[in-house]
Design a protein around this motif. Structure first.
Motif, PDB file in Angstrom:
ATOM      1  N   ASP A 152       4.673  26.409 -14.269  1.00 47.90           N
ATOM      2  CA  ASP A 152       5.174  27.895 -13.065  1.00 47.90           C
ATOM      3  C   ASP A 152       6.678  27.160 -11.911  1.00 47.90           C
ATOM      4  OD1 ASP A 152       5.738  29.570 -15.099  1.00 47.90           O
ATOM      5  OD2 ASP A 152       3.210  30.257 -14.514  1.00 47.90           O
ATOM      6  N   GLY A 153       6.380  26.043 -11.786  1.00 48.31           N
ATOM      7  CA  GLY A 153       6.737  25.195 -10.597  1.00 48.31           C
ATOM      8  C   GLY A 153       5.464  24.118  -9.441  1.00 48.31           C
ATOM      9  N   SER A 154       4.253  25.161  -9.936  1.00 44.49           N
ATOM     10  CA  SER A 154       3.139  24.667  -8.975  1.00 44.49           C
ATOM     11  C   SER A 154       2.262  23.222  -9.834  1.00 44.49           C
ATOM     12  CB  SER A 154       1.909  25.366  -9.210  1.00 44.49           C
ATOM     13  OG  SER A 154       2.959  26.947  -8.053  1.00 44.49           O
ATOM     14  N   LEU A 155       1.866  22.575  -8.583  1.00 42.32           N
ATOM     15  CA  LEU A 155       1.644  20.990  -9.418  1.00 42.32           C
ATOM     16  C   LEU A 155       0.576  20.948  -9.848  1.00 42.32           C
ATOM     17  CD1 LEU A 155       1.615  17.620  -9.290  1.00 42.32           C
ATOM     18  CD2 LEU A 155       0.746  17.761  -6.687  1.00 42.32           C
ATOM     19  N   THR A 156       0.412  20.640 -11.213  1.00 38.99           N
ATOM     20  CA  THR A 156      -1.445  20.753 -12.096  1.00 38.99           C
ATOM     21  C   THR A 156      -2.459  20.104 -12.198  1.00 38.99           C
ATOM     22  OG1 THR A 156      -0.305  21.054 -13.755  1.00 38.99           O
ATOM     23  CG2 THR A 156      -0.697  23.743 -12.717  1.00 38.99           C
ATOM     24  N   GLN A 157      -1.170  18.857 -12.015  1.00 38.66           N
ATOM     25  CA  GLN A 157      -2.608  17.881 -12.370  1.00 38.66           C
ATOM     26  C   GLN A 157      -1.423  16.652 -11.973  1.00 38.66           C
ATOM     27  OE1 GLN A 157      -5.200  16.791 -13.919  1.00 38.66           O
ATOM     28  NE2 GLN A 157      -4.467  14.793 -12.354  1.00 38.66           N
ATOM     29  N   MET A 158      -2.250  15.258 -10.810  1.00 40.71           N
ATOM     30  CA  MET A 158      -1.586  14.458 -10.478  1.00 40.71           C
ATOM     31  C   MET A 158      -2.512  12.647 -11.220  1.00 40.71           C
ATOM     32  SD  MET A 158      -0.268  13.028  -6.639  1.00 40.71           S
ATOM     33  CE  MET A 158       1.478  13.512  -7.039  1.00 40.71           C
ATOM     34  N   THR A 159      -1.909  12.220 -11.257  1.00 39.82           N
ATOM     35  CA  THR A 159      -2.396  11.039 -12.161  1.00 39.82           C
ATOM     36  C   THR A 159      -1.635   9.734 -11.997  1.00 39.82           C
ATOM     37  OG1 THR A 159      -3.337  11.738 -13.918  1.00 39.82           O
ATOM     38  CG2 THR A 159      -3.930   9.574 -14.002  1.00 39.82           C
ATOM     39  N   VAL A 160      -2.671   9.178 -10.504  1.00 41.30           N
ATOM     40  CA  VAL A 160      -2.075   7.855  -9.966  1.00 41.30           C
ATOM     41  C   VAL A 160      -2.694   6.755 -10.549  1.00 41.30           C
ATOM     42  CG1 VAL A 160      -1.880   6.396  -7.368  1.00 41.30           C
ATOM     43  CG2 VAL A 160      -1.401   8.959  -7.882  1.00 41.30           C
ATOM     44  N   ASN A 161      -2.335   5.893 -10.604  1.00 38.45           N
ATOM     45  CA  ASN A 161      -2.384   4.405 -11.273  1.00 38.45           C
ATOM     46  C   ASN A 161      -1.898   3.270 -10.043  1.00 38.45           C
ATOM     47  OD1 ASN A 161      -3.495   4.917 -14.194  1.00 38.45           O
ATOM     48  ND2 ASN A 161      -1.294   5.951 -14.368  1.00 38.45           N
ATOM     49  N   ILE A 162      -3.137   2.251  -9.991  1.00 36.43           N
ATOM     50  CA  ILE A 162      -2.927   0.952  -9.066  1.00 36.43           C
ATOM     51  C   ILE A 162      -3.212   0.130  -9.730  1.00 36.43           C
ATOM     52  CG2 ILE A 162      -3.525   0.319  -6.542  1.00 36.43           C
ATOM     53  CD1 ILE A 162      -3.957   3.084  -5.677  1.00 36.43           C
ATOM     54  N   GLN A 163      -2.167  -0.618 -10.134  1.00 36.34           N
ATOM     55  CA  GLN A 163      -2.259  -2.011 -10.919  1.00 36.34           C
ATOM     56  C   GLN A 163      -2.931  -2.842  -9.289  1.00 36.34           C
ATOM     57  OE1 GLN A 163      -3.518  -2.818 -14.450  1.00 36.34           O
ATOM     58  NE2 GLN A 163      -3.161  -0.656 -14.543  1.00 36.34           N
TER      59      GLN A 163
ATOM     60  N   PHE B 124      -1.407  -2.267   2.973  1.00 35.52           N
ATOM     61  CA  PHE B 124      -2.647  -3.258   2.783  1.00 35.52           C
ATOM     62  C   PHE B 124      -3.085  -3.934   2.087  1.00 35.52           C
ATOM     63  CE2 PHE B 124      -6.862  -2.763   2.106  1.00 35.52           C
ATOM     64  CZ  PHE B 124      -7.861  -1.784   3.067  1.00 35.52           C
ATOM     65  N   PHE B 125      -2.420  -3.884   0.912  1.00 31.88           N
ATOM     66  CA  PHE B 125      -2.961  -5.665   0.198  1.00 31.88           C
ATOM     67  C   PHE B 125      -1.612  -5.784  -0.884  1.00 31.88           C
ATOM     68  CE2 PHE B 125      -7.589  -4.823  -0.036  1.00 31.88           C
ATOM     69  CZ  PHE B 125      -7.826  -5.992   0.255  1.00 31.88           C
ATOM     70  N   PRO B 126      -1.804  -7.134  -0.262  1.00 37.17           N
ATOM     71  CA  PRO B 126      -0.610  -7.657  -0.966  1.00 37.17           C
ATOM     72  C   PRO B 126      -0.539  -7.962  -2.514  1.00 37.17           C
ATOM     73  CG  PRO B 126      -1.281  -9.703   0.146  1.00 37.17           C
ATOM     74  CD  PRO B 126      -2.054  -7.505   0.643  1.00 37.17           C
ATOM     75  N   ASN B 127      -1.160  -7.757  -2.757  1.00 39.61           N
ATOM     76  CA  ASN B 127      -1.585  -8.805  -4.572  1.00 39.61           C
ATOM     77  C   ASN B 127      -1.659  -7.191  -5.012  1.00 39.61           C
ATOM     78  OD1 ASN B 127      -4.461  -8.297  -3.181  1.00 39.61           O
ATOM     79  ND2 ASN B 127      -4.960  -9.378  -4.349  1.00 39.61           N
ATOM     80  N   LEU B 128      -0.580  -6.131  -5.073  1.00 37.02           N
ATOM     81  CA  LEU B 128      -0.552  -5.003  -6.262  1.00 37.02           C
ATOM     82  C   LEU B 128      -0.088  -5.332  -7.213  1.00 37.02           C
ATOM     83  CD1 LEU B 128      -1.304  -2.215  -3.914  1.00 37.02           C
ATOM     84  CD2 LEU B 128      -3.200  -3.619  -5.328  1.00 37.02           C
ATOM     85  N   ALA B 129      -0.397  -4.836  -8.587  1.00 36.24           N
ATOM     86  CA  ALA B 129       0.726  -4.866  -9.513  1.00 36.24           C
ATOM     87  C   ALA B 129       2.270  -3.975  -9.506  1.00 36.24           C
ATOM     88  CB  ALA B 129       0.506  -5.353 -10.694  1.00 36.24           C
ATOM     89  N   GLY B 130       1.350  -2.926  -9.252  1.00 34.04           N
ATOM     90  CA  GLY B 130       2.165  -1.490  -8.653  1.00 34.04           C
ATOM     91  C   GLY B 130       1.441  -0.561  -8.626  1.00 34.04           C
ATOM     92  N   VAL B 131       1.975   0.859  -8.284  1.00 29.45           N
ATOM     93  CA  VAL B 131       1.354   2.447  -7.580  1.00 29.45           C
ATOM     94  C   VAL B 131       2.447   3.048  -8.543  1.00 29.45           C
ATOM     95  CG1 VAL B 131       0.925   3.157  -6.568  1.00 29.45           C
ATOM     96  CG2 VAL B 131       0.756   0.367  -5.595  1.00 29.45           C
ATOM     97  N   THR B 132       1.640   3.592  -9.492  1.00 31.52           N
ATOM     98  CA  THR B 132       2.303   4.945  -9.821  1.00 31.52           C
ATOM     99  C   THR B 132       1.146   5.966  -9.873  1.00 31.52           C
ATOM    100  OG1 THR B 132       2.480   4.084 -12.209  1.00 31.52           O
ATOM    101  CG2 THR B 132       4.320   3.019 -10.665  1.00 31.52           C
ATOM    102  N   ALA B 133       2.614   7.345 -10.639  1.00 29.14           N
ATOM    103  CA  ALA B 133       1.821   8.202 -10.308  1.00 29.14           C
ATOM    104  C   ALA B 133       2.628   9.488 -11.857  1.00 29.14           C
ATOM    105  CB  ALA B 133       2.016   9.321  -9.543  1.00 29.14           C
ATOM    106  N   THR B 134       1.350  10.218 -12.488  1.00 28.76           N
ATOM    107  CA  THR B 134       1.998  11.230 -13.630  1.00 28.76           C
ATOM    108  C   THR B 134       1.885  12.182 -12.847  1.00 28.76           C
ATOM    109  OG1 THR B 134      -0.097  11.137 -14.746  1.00 28.76           O
ATOM    110  CG2 THR B 134       2.633   9.667 -15.666  1.00 28.76           C
TER     111      THR B 134
END
Length: 378
Positions: free
Chosen positions: A306-317, A291-301
């Motif tokens: 017990d195998g179920s996703l309990t938190q996702m934090t996405v960082n977009i620079q 969508f935008f070419p000038n992104l420094a990065g897109v990452t997530a923790t």
């Protein structure tokens, strides 16, 4: 300006804590009890199952030991990881329907500082073993206990408010960092998972014994959870791996806690914890970057229990400077996130440049749509 930004970030983080401690969308109700000597107020819970917090005489009681404990953590991510994770685990022992939350009041700063040290002639209360004199990474006796945290749970109201239970998190070192001489190079001793567990359980029992001897603790349940601290350069926090409750003088049966943390995209050819979530994030990342070419990065923790996703934090620079660009981009990110990111899990997306947080997009586990908060950075 920064106070305003930090306040907004703090509000967003409270919304996201639902994944770790079920602290989701807020309820503004509060209750107040008054006596001739003091006034005790509860803040109102953060969700239908979250904890009320205790406020006495209009003041929130902080923990005198928190700052000391935080200083001993190898990674700043572990401070938040232990706090939110311990709160979540405590719900299984101290129901939010019956208990209110209060920062730890029984461990003093001197307690924590001394207990986290090595046992020696000058520090008889040290919970870490005495040094064997060796500085060799494989021969020296490491410091197993890295940090600790106390959380209290109270019952009643007004003059009848009483301690109902205590939760303790013991942060065990996976790596013990040390120096052979002051201001010298830093070395490290690896500590296996088995060693962390063996030493952690031994230390936990001693902590319970010492807490029982403190005035005011009495025979309330003491819940203890063992946490494996992340390494200094880790991109994610550590995780809890064992828990037990002492209803008397000794800890009862220990139970395993199955938690995992990771980063997306994975690094060093590591295998994703959940391939479906990794694929969903990859698709999200591709669309956002296109969508935008000038992104420094897109990452997530990501964090799993017990195998179920309990938190996702996405960082977009980003490198955006136009407020209209930020608005358009944030709305687009929210729409893509609704379509592609995992459902039934709390997700926080932070859009930021190098120096400024520009927008926060969040969704609790029970919500179907993301909420958007675009920060006005004047």
């Amino acid at each position: 300006m920064w106070k305003r930004i930090l306040a907004l970030i703090a509000m967003a983080l409270l919304l996201v804590l639902g994944g770790c401690g079920k602290l989701a969308s807020s309820s503004s109700t509060s209750t107040t009890s008054t006596t001739s000597n003091r006034k005790v107020q509860t803040t109102g819970n953060y969700s239908s199952t979250g904890y009320n917090s205790i406020v006495t005489e209009g003041h929130y009681k902080t923990s005198a030991a928190r700052g000391v404990a935080a200083d001993y953590a190898n990674n700043s991510l572990d401070v938040k990881g232990m706090e939110t994770g311990l709160l979540q685990l405590s719900e299984g022992v101290f129901s939010p329907d019956k208990y209110s939350f209060q920062e730890g009041q029984y461990l003093t700063s001197s307690n924590v500082q001394n207990w986290l040290g090595r046992q020696s002639k000058s520090n008889s209360t040290g919970l870490n073993p005495a040094s064997n004199g060796s500085t060799d990474p494989d021969k020296r006796t490491p410091e197993y206990l890295g940090t600790m945290l106390e959380q209290d749970f109270v019952t009643g109201s007004g003059s009848k408010t009483t301690l109902g239970g205590i939760s303790i998190a013991l942060g065990m070192n996976a790596v013990d960092y040390y120096q052979k001489e002051q201001y010298g190079a830093t070395y490290q001793t690896k500590i296996s998972a088995d060693q962390q567990e063996t030493q952690g359980k031994k230390i936990a029992q001693e902590v319970v014994t010492r807490l029982r001897a403190k005035e005011g603790v009495g025979d309330v349940p003491i819940f203890v959870a063992l946490y494996s601290l992340a390494e200094k350069d880790s991109l994610v926090s550590g995780s809890f791996f064992a828990k037990a409750t002492a209803t008397g003088k000794t800890l009862d049966k220990w139970d395993k806690v199955n938690q995992q943390s990771g980063v997306l995209p994975t690094v060093n050819n590591a295998k994703a914890i959940n391939s479906n979530d990794a694929t969903a994030f990859s698709n999200f990342q591709t669309q956002v970057q296109n969508f935008f070419p000038n992104l420094a990065g897109v990452t997530a923790t990501v964090h799993y229990t017990d195998g179920s996703l309990t938190q996702m934090t996405v960082n977009i620079q980003t490198q955006f400077y136009s407020q209209t660009e930020i608005m358009s981009f944030t709305n687009y990110v929210a729409s893509v996130a609704n379509k592609l990111l995992p459902s039934n899990a709390p997700i926080q997306i932070i859009v930021a440049s190098v120096n400024t947080t520009q927008a926060i997009i969040s969704r609790s586990a029970s919500d179907k749509e993301f909420s958007i908060n675009i920060l006005q950075n004047y």
